[in-house]
Write a protein that holds these residues in place. Structure first.
Motif, PDB file in Angstrom:
ATOM      1  N   GLY A 181     -39.734  -7.646  86.540  1.00 54.11           N
ATOM      2  CA  GLY A 181     -39.119  -8.854  87.283  1.00 54.11           C
ATOM      3  C   GLY A 181     -39.988  -9.651  88.262  1.00 54.11           C
ATOM      4  O   GLY A 181     -41.058  -9.998  87.527  1.00 54.11           O
ATOM      5  N   LEU A 182     -39.535  -9.783  89.398  1.00 52.67           N
ATOM      6  CA  LEU A 182     -40.218 -10.529  90.237  1.00 52.67           C
ATOM      7  C   LEU A 182     -41.618  -9.940  90.702  1.00 52.67           C
ATOM      8  O   LEU A 182     -42.384 -10.569  91.269  1.00 52.67           O
ATOM      9  CB  LEU A 182     -39.692 -10.636  91.591  1.00 52.67           C
ATOM     10  CG  LEU A 182     -39.009 -12.044  92.111  1.00 52.67           C
ATOM     11  CD1 LEU A 182     -38.450 -12.006  93.253  1.00 52.67           C
ATOM     12  CD2 LEU A 182     -40.087 -13.075  91.864  1.00 52.67           C
ATOM     13  N   LYS A 183     -41.920  -8.644  90.279  1.00 53.36           N
ATOM     14  CA  LYS A 183     -43.153  -8.151  90.467  1.00 53.36           C
ATOM     15  C   LYS A 183     -44.462  -8.851  90.109  1.00 53.36           C
ATOM     16  O   LYS A 183     -44.373  -9.223  88.727  1.00 53.36           O
ATOM     17  CB  LYS A 183     -43.274  -6.507  89.834  1.00 53.36           C
ATOM     18  CG  LYS A 183     -44.441  -5.642  90.335  1.00 53.36           C
ATOM     19  CD  LYS A 183     -44.130  -4.456  89.468  1.00 53.36           C
ATOM     20  CE  LYS A 183     -45.339  -3.846  89.246  1.00 53.36           C
ATOM     21  NZ  LYS A 183     -45.790  -4.024  87.712  1.00 53.36           N
ATOM     22  N   PRO A 184     -45.214  -9.161  90.953  1.00 54.08           N
ATOM     23  CA  PRO A 184     -46.390  -9.941  90.627  1.00 54.08           C
ATOM     24  C   PRO A 184     -47.317  -9.825  89.194  1.00 54.08           C
ATOM     25  O   PRO A 184     -47.571  -8.495  89.257  1.00 54.08           O
ATOM     26  CB  PRO A 184     -47.226  -9.884  91.727  1.00 54.08           C
ATOM     27  CG  PRO A 184     -46.410  -9.566  92.796  1.00 54.08           C
ATOM     28  CD  PRO A 184     -45.715  -8.700  92.267  1.00 54.08           C
TER      29      PRO A 184
ATOM     30  N   VAL B 262     -44.970 -10.676  96.632  1.00 48.94           N
ATOM     31  CA  VAL B 262     -44.677 -11.683  96.258  1.00 48.94           C
ATOM     32  C   VAL B 262     -44.542 -12.713  97.432  1.00 48.94           C
ATOM     33  O   VAL B 262     -44.041 -12.488  98.662  1.00 48.94           O
ATOM     34  CB  VAL B 262     -43.124 -11.536  95.661  1.00 48.94           C
ATOM     35  CG1 VAL B 262     -42.225 -12.893  95.323  1.00 48.94           C
ATOM     36  CG2 VAL B 262     -43.055 -10.761  94.576  1.00 48.94           C
ATOM     37  N   GLY B 263     -44.796 -14.025  97.078  1.00 51.43           N
ATOM     38  CA  GLY B 263     -44.809 -14.918  98.390  1.00 51.43           C
ATOM     39  C   GLY B 263     -43.555 -15.075  98.824  1.00 51.43           C
ATOM     40  O   GLY B 263     -42.695 -15.433  98.126  1.00 51.43           O
ATOM     41  N   GLU B 264     -43.597 -15.935 100.131  1.00 51.41           N
ATOM     42  CA  GLU B 264     -42.204 -16.015 100.629  1.00 51.41           C
ATOM     43  C   GLU B 264     -41.532 -17.413 100.179  1.00 51.41           C
ATOM     44  O   GLU B 264     -40.224 -17.081  99.937  1.00 51.41           O
ATOM     45  CB  GLU B 264     -42.565 -16.506 102.226  1.00 51.41           C
ATOM     46  CG  GLU B 264     -41.711 -16.074 103.405  1.00 51.41           C
ATOM     47  CD  GLU B 264     -42.286 -16.363 104.530  1.00 51.41           C
ATOM     48  OE1 GLU B 264     -41.561 -17.237 105.336  1.00 51.41           O
ATOM     49  OE2 GLU B 264     -43.121 -15.909 105.141  1.00 51.41           O
ATOM     50  N   ILE B 265     -42.204 -18.386  99.764  1.00 54.41           N
ATOM     51  CA  ILE B 265     -41.506 -19.586  99.017  1.00 54.41           C
ATOM     52  C   ILE B 265     -41.040 -19.248  97.648  1.00 54.41           C
ATOM     53  O   ILE B 265     -39.919 -19.507  97.376  1.00 54.41           O
ATOM     54  CB  ILE B 265     -42.430 -20.635  99.137  1.00 54.41           C
ATOM     55  CG1 ILE B 265     -42.812 -20.979 100.742  1.00 54.41           C
ATOM     56  CG2 ILE B 265     -41.924 -21.866  98.611  1.00 54.41           C
ATOM     57  CD1 ILE B 265     -44.014 -22.139 101.037  1.00 54.41           C
TER      58      ILE B 265
ATOM     59  N   ASP C 152     -38.049 -17.258  98.098  1.00 55.46           N
ATOM     60  CA  ASP C 152     -36.691 -18.380  98.478  1.00 55.46           C
ATOM     61  C   ASP C 152     -36.261 -18.942  97.113  1.00 55.46           C
ATOM     62  O   ASP C 152     -34.986 -19.341  97.162  1.00 55.46           O
ATOM     63  CB  ASP C 152     -37.449 -19.128  99.458  1.00 55.46           C
ATOM     64  CG  ASP C 152     -36.407 -20.224 100.271  1.00 55.46           C
ATOM     65  OD1 ASP C 152     -35.192 -19.640  99.956  1.00 55.46           O
ATOM     66  OD2 ASP C 152     -36.563 -21.200 100.408  1.00 55.46           O
ATOM     67  N   ILE C 153     -37.153 -19.601  96.314  1.00 54.14           N
ATOM     68  CA  ILE C 153     -36.990 -20.261  95.251  1.00 54.14           C
ATOM     69  C   ILE C 153     -35.976 -19.423  94.171  1.00 54.14           C
ATOM     70  O   ILE C 153     -35.214 -19.681  93.419  1.00 54.14           O
ATOM     71  CB  ILE C 153     -37.970 -21.119  94.402  1.00 54.14           C
ATOM     72  CG1 ILE C 153     -38.896 -22.020  95.379  1.00 54.14           C
ATOM     73  CG2 ILE C 153     -37.816 -21.626  93.185  1.00 54.14           C
ATOM     74  CD1 ILE C 153     -38.311 -22.981  95.678  1.00 54.14           C
ATOM     75  N   TYR C 154     -36.729 -18.226  93.905  1.00 48.93           N
ATOM     76  CA  TYR C 154     -35.991 -17.263  93.076  1.00 48.93           C
ATOM     77  C   TYR C 154     -34.535 -16.820  93.482  1.00 48.93           C
ATOM     78  O   TYR C 154     -33.630 -17.001  92.491  1.00 48.93           O
ATOM     79  CB  TYR C 154     -36.832 -16.061  92.949  1.00 48.93           C
ATOM     80  CG  TYR C 154     -36.341 -14.941  92.367  1.00 48.93           C
ATOM     81  CD1 TYR C 154     -36.364 -14.757  91.057  1.00 48.93           C
ATOM     82  CD2 TYR C 154     -35.371 -13.924  92.804  1.00 48.93           C
ATOM     83  CE1 TYR C 154     -35.697 -13.743  90.044  1.00 48.93           C
ATOM     84  CE2 TYR C 154     -34.973 -12.838  92.109  1.00 48.93           C
ATOM     85  CZ  TYR C 154     -35.029 -12.733  90.763  1.00 48.93           C
ATOM     86  OH  TYR C 154     -34.398 -11.851  90.038  1.00 48.93           O
ATOM     87  N   ASP C 155     -34.596 -16.625  95.007  1.00 52.08           N
ATOM     88  CA  ASP C 155     -33.185 -16.394  95.168  1.00 52.08           C
ATOM     89  C   ASP C 155     -32.095 -17.635  95.085  1.00 52.08           C
ATOM     90  O   ASP C 155     -31.010 -17.030  94.672  1.00 52.08           O
ATOM     91  CB  ASP C 155     -33.407 -15.716  96.847  1.00 52.08           C
ATOM     92  CG  ASP C 155     -33.911 -14.157  96.979  1.00 52.08           C
ATOM     93  OD1 ASP C 155     -33.864 -13.746  96.138  1.00 52.08           O
ATOM     94  OD2 ASP C 155     -34.183 -14.188  98.133  1.00 52.08           O
TER      95      ASP C 155
END
Ligand code: PLP
Length: 342
Positions: A163-166, A311-314, A317-320
């Motif tokens: 998933g979000l894992k880089p 995972v970067g902060e922005i 944020d976009i993903y969420d």
């Protein structure tokens, strides 16, 4: 049928094809209008060996998802955009355009008649695959005399394991995806086979995907496999501008609108690979990949890591923000979601 259902393991869905119950199909002769098609049991096609699609690749696909929202309802994400994009592709490939209402009706019925395959919220989604192709026989290189529009569906889990894992990506040094004036801007089936070997080679070296640079200068980032590229530097979000060689993703478009509404500066511009390698965060986005964080990029002998592999902060944020609109955790302020009665 029940047996197939009882064997679904919702916990371990991957992004792979799984046969479902029903499919939509409609036919149209060149020069005539599309009519509303029929639902039928999922089955193989019977097609002439001389079909335009088999011989000359006259075909287009779309990719979209039906989401089970947290309130149990079933929703589509911006389906009119997919209909519009398929019409644009049909014009490019000389095929009759499927009207938006017929396209959307086909998608809705395909979801409704396969509703038992929609995964529970959070476990996966029902991937929807509309196909438009020259199905009539033709020997010379020209548009086929008859066309088929069909829709099938398959339950899927995440596109990238983790998933979000880089993910670790690699710049393709020897291959390009699309050339100016070609068909890179539409979902032409023929755009994808040439990327299979480069992608497979990268995977065998441990990368999740490859990044393509532009075919003219071999300098500007175009796409990540079949997903759009974004990078963030000093709080500014950049994504390659649509020049005709890049597929205009609906996820890309939505992220641009969403990020701007959240107050981020978003630029659509040429992204020099050297700039991207100095970015603070990178991610790729598409219906299949959703938002996928990029942990590192290898370019020649150099490997650059982003956010220390996190995972970067922005990006988060976009993903969420995007996912919570799609699963109806947050209000659909843009009017993107279409609910389906199932
Ligand atoms: C489908 C696709 C995308 C993503 O488009 P979405 O509409 O966001 O799913 C990006 N690049 C390529 C090459 C694609 O085929």
């Amino acid at each position: 049928m029940e047996k197939k259902y009882s064997t679904i393991d919702w916990e371990n869905l991957t992004f792979s094809f799984r046969e479902t119950d029903r499919m939509y199909i409609s036919n149209c002769k060149q020069g005539e209008e599309w009519e509303i098609g029929n639902m039928q049991d999922f089955q193989n096609l019977s097609i002439s060996p001389a079909a335009g699609v088999l011989n000359y690749g006259q075909g287009l696909f779309e990719g979209m998802k039906a989401y089970r929202a947290i309130d149990g309802s079933v929703v589509l994400f911006r389906p009119k955009e997919n209909a519009k994009r398929m019409q644009m592709g049909a014009r490019r490939l000389g095929m009759p355009e499927v009207p938006e209402d017929i396209f959307i009706d086909a998608v809705i019925r395909s979801v409704q008649e396969n509703s038992r395959w929609i995964p529970p919220a959070g476990k996966g989604t029902l991937y929807i695959r509309p196909l438009l192709m020259g199905s009539g026989p033709i020997l010379g290189v020209s548009p086929a005399p008859e066309y088929t529009f069909l829709v099938y569906v398959s339950p899927v889990g995440p596109y990238f394991k983790g998933g979000l894992k880089p993910t670790s990506l690699k710049i393709s040094e020897n291959h390009h995806r699309a050339a100016p004036g070609g068909s890179g801007g539409v979902k032409a089936i023929g755009n994808y086979a040439p990327g299979m070997v480069p992608s497979k080679n990268a995977k065998s070296e441990g990368f999740a995907e490859i990044i393509y640079l532009d075919a003219v200068n071999h300098k500007y980032i175009e796409e990540v496999g079949a997903a759009n590229f974004f990078c963030i530097k000093n709080g500014v979000i950049s994504t390659p501008e649509l020049t005709g060689t890049i597929l205009g993703g609906i996820t890309r478009l939505s992220i641009i609108e969403l990020a701007r509404s959240k107050g981020y500066e978003v630029r659509e511009e040429k992204i020099d690979v050297e700039y991207a390698l100095t970015a603070d965060e990178c991610f790729c986005a598409g219906t299949a990949a959703v938002v996928s964080s990029i942990g590192s990029i290898k370019h020649g002998d150099i490997v650059v890591e982003f956010c220390n592999g996190g995972v970067g902060e922005i990006t988060r944020d976009i993903y969420d923000s995007l996912v919570s609109i799609q699963n109806r955790k947050s209000e659909d302020v843009f009017g993107w979601m279409m609910e389906i009665d199932v």
